[in-house]
Design an enzyme around this catalytic site. Structure first.
Site, PDB file in Angstrom:
ATOM      1  CE  LYS A  70     -12.152   6.767-122.610  1.00  0.00           C
ATOM      2  NZ  LYS A  70     -11.660   7.093-121.267  1.00  0.00           N
ATOM      3  CG  ASP A  99     -10.792  10.147-127.776  1.00  0.00           C
ATOM      4  OD1 ASP A  99      -9.772  10.518-127.161  1.00  0.00           O
ATOM      5  OD2 ASP A  99     -10.890   9.041-128.328  1.00  0.00           O
ATOM      6  CG  HIS A 100      -8.295  13.301-122.837  1.00  0.00           C
ATOM      7  ND1 HIS A 100      -8.697  12.051-122.472  1.00  0.00           N
ATOM      8  CD2 HIS A 100      -6.979  13.372-122.525  1.00  0.00           C
ATOM      9  CE1 HIS A 100      -7.675  11.396-121.953  1.00  0.00           C
ATOM     10  NE2 HIS A 100      -6.610  12.172-121.978  1.00  0.00           N
ATOM     11  CE  LYS A 104      -3.449  12.909-124.510  1.00  0.00           C
ATOM     12  NZ  LYS A 104      -2.965  13.338-123.216  1.00  0.00           N
ATOM     13  CD  GLU A 138      -2.625   5.836-118.029  1.00  0.00           C
ATOM     14  OE1 GLU A 138      -2.949   6.840-117.386  1.00  0.00           O
ATOM     15  OE2 GLU A 138      -3.424   4.939-118.348  1.00  0.00           O
ATOM     16  CG  ASP A 157     -10.093   3.746-119.265  1.00  0.00           C
ATOM     17  OD1 ASP A 157     -10.905   4.671-119.212  1.00  0.00           O
ATOM     18  OD2 ASP A 157      -8.959   3.800-118.747  1.00  0.00           O
ATOM     19  CG  HIS A 162      -8.002   7.575-125.307  1.00  0.00           C
ATOM     20  ND1 HIS A 162      -8.844   8.635-125.542  1.00  0.00           N
ATOM     21  CD2 HIS A 162      -8.005   7.399-123.955  1.00  0.00           C
ATOM     22  CE1 HIS A 162      -9.321   9.075-124.384  1.00  0.00           C
ATOM     23  NE2 HIS A 162      -8.838   8.334-123.417  1.00  0.00           N
ATOM     24  CE  LYS A 262      -5.545   2.917-116.196  1.00  0.00           C
ATOM     25  NZ  LYS A 262      -5.497   4.358-116.449  1.00  0.00           N
TER      26      LYS A 262
HETATM   27  C1  BG6 Z   1      -8.554   8.438-119.748  1.00  0.00           C
HETATM   28  C2  BG6 Z   1      -8.675   7.095-119.119  1.00  0.00           C
HETATM   29  O1  BG6 Z   1      -9.487   8.597-120.781  1.00  0.00           O
HETATM   30  O2  BG6 Z   1      -7.244   8.600-120.283  1.00  0.00           O
HETATM   31  C3  BG6 Z   1      -7.635   6.926-118.016  1.00  0.00           C
HETATM   32  O3  BG6 Z   1      -9.973   6.949-118.564  1.00  0.00           O
HETATM   33  C4  BG6 Z   1      -6.256   7.219-118.543  1.00  0.00           C
HETATM   34  O4  BG6 Z   1      -7.681   5.618-117.480  1.00  0.00           O
HETATM   35  C5  BG6 Z   1      -6.225   8.543-119.292  1.00  0.00           C
HETATM   36  O5  BG6 Z   1      -5.382   7.275-117.430  1.00  0.00           O
HETATM   37  C6  BG6 Z   1      -4.905   8.765-119.985  1.00  0.00           C
HETATM   38  O6  BG6 Z   1      -4.888  10.064-120.495  1.00  0.00           O
HETATM   39  P1  BG6 Z   1      -3.558  10.929-120.556  1.00  0.00           P
HETATM   40  O7  BG6 Z   1      -3.956  12.178-121.219  1.00  0.00           O
HETATM   41  O8  BG6 Z   1      -3.090  11.099-119.155  1.00  0.00           O
HETATM   42  O9  BG6 Z   1      -2.602  10.090-121.348  1.00  0.00           O
END
Ligand code: BG6
Length: 422
Positions: A70, A99-100, A104, A138, A157, A162, A262
């Site tokens: 993504k 989409d990681h 989770k 974050e 992003d 997400h 952020k």
């Molecule tokens: C990523 C974004 O896909 O997800 C980053 O590009 C972000 O900007 C990150 O920091 C957050 O992922 P996680 O798993 O650390 O919450």
């Protein structure tokens, strides 16, 4: 290992040759997975070059899959164009848009919570739920990713993918079976039900912000515009808060508040489901007003679920106070956290695309978010500053109605009153 320029078509025959050498060495029937963790600019180029040398084709029984990071597309038009390119080179079953967040454990557990239990589903609708909040913030800046981030921003992003996925899992109808088609059909239906916003509504319901210099953990953190590879006059957002509605039978009139940023005070991702208060208030509450029930699904860190409800304060009189019933993932013997990618890449090897984004979902999600990006391009659309280390621009509070406010979570789920790491 083969060093090549993936943008250069003339480099690809060398890749074919190297792969066929390796196939012979390890007795591989030409099964390949391509993983595009490349600058988004190459997303459209690589599949065409792979096709040119036949590396896309599954003819003869070879398995060929391609994983794409993504953000898939920069806006609706580019996402549609990319979808076309991919469809011309691969078939949908070969495409794995990753989409990681979907990898989770705790995100997958939203489905278990909702669909493996009988007690929540009867309450999971507009009759009992007042509002839903989804926060993914974050406590770090953009680190060394200025070049990428300044072209991307928080909406592309985090929000379009997400956060949209988290909304989908919270709001979806139960799939008939947990398989790639049926699960993803339900995701698409949620995106199709996002109520489009007029320009005026975008102005009232969407807040974007950018961090300015601020003190964080006793140190001064520089402003976003001072970060490496970021334009000194950048209008890229590092924070987005938004109120959206889902126009369907289940969710009519229930606001979903979503937020990401952020350089916030902490790193936490959680979903807070606020239930409606009792119709009649019989007891006084130590917490003031009634004690509305909340179900908190903590995605990370301190993964778990907490149900807030009222209990009688011991002693004379009849006062109530908010208490919690908690489950943490630790109780299950530890979480393989941080392994979202291994789960997804393993699924890809096994040919299971359930937890990957299908082309129609990408398209529907962009259809909703694209008008916001277009309006933002207008110079007079406000971009609010917020000092690094704070919970974002004050204006984001104004989109929450009826005197409610954002739930600003602590890192620790179960003892949030006792321990709050900021
Ligand atoms: C990523 C974004 O896909 O997800 C980053 O590009 C972000 O900007 C990150 O920091 C957050 O992922 P996680 O798993 O650390 O919450």
């Amino acid at each position: 290992y083969l060093a090549m320029d993936p943008a250069e078509q003339s480099d690809y025959p060398r890749l074919v040759e190297r792969l066929s050498q390796l196939d012979k060495q390890i007795d591989n029937p030409a099964n390949y997975i391509y993983y595009l963790s490349t600058p988004p600019l190459l997303y459209g180029v690589v599949p065409q070059h792979l096709k040119h040398v036949g590396l896309n084709s599954e003819e003869g029984g070879a398995l060929r899959r391609i994983v794409i990071e993504k953000p898939f597309g920069y806006d609706l038009a580019s996402a549609l164009e990319l979808n076309e390119i991919y469809r011309s080179a691969f078939q949908e079953h070969q495409l794995y848009r990753i989409d990681h967040f979907l990898g989770k454990e705790t995100v997958q557990d939203i489905m278990a919570l909702r669909f493996a239990n009988g007690i929540f589903e009867p309450l999971w609708n507009r009759n009992y739920i007042d509002r839903v909040e989804i926060t993914a913030v974050e406590n770090m800046g953009i680190e060394s990713r200025g070049g990428f981030y300044d072209q991307t921003g928080a909406l592309r992003d985090m929000v379009q993918n997400h956060l949209a996925q988290l909304v989908a899992l919270t709001a979806m109808e139960p799939p008939v079976q947990f398989n790639a088609d049926l699960f993803r059909n339900e995701v698409v239906k949620v995106y199709q039900s996002f109520r489009p916003m007029s320009d005026d509504e975008v102005r009232r319901r969407v807040i974007r912000g950018q961090y300015t210099e601020g003190e964080w953990r006793g140190e001064l953190h520089r402003a976003y515009r001072e970060e490496d590879k970021v334009a000194g006059d950048s209008r890229t957002e590092t924070f987005v808060a938004m109120k959206l509605y889902i126009d369907n039978w289940r969710w009519q009139g229930v606001p979903f508040y979503i937020r990401t940023g952020k350089m916030m005070p902490t790193k936490v991702t959680e979903i807070v489901v606020h239930f409606k208060p009792t119709p009649h208030k019989m007891f006084t509450s130590l917490d003031g007003g009634t004690v509305p029930n909340q179900l908190i699904i903590r995605i990370q860190p301190d993964e778990g679920i907490s149900l807030k409800f009222a209990a009688k304060v011991p002693g004379s009189g009849f006062e109530v106070k908010k208490v919690s019933m908690n489950f943490t993932y630790d109780q299950l013997g530890g979480l393989a956290s941080g392994d979202a990618y291994s789960r997804l890449l393993e699924d890809c090897m096994l040919g299971d695309s359930t937890l990957f984004t299908r082309s129609d979902a990408v398209e529907m999600s962009w259809r909703f978010f694209d008008p916001i990006l277009r309006l933002w391009q207008e110079d007079d659309f406000p971009l609010y500053g917020y000092p690094a280390g704070t919970w974002g621009p004050k204006q984001s509070d104004l989109i929450i109605e009826r005197d409610h406010s954002w739930t600003n979570p602590c890192r620790n789920l179960t003892n949030s009153e006792l321990y709050c790491e900021l």
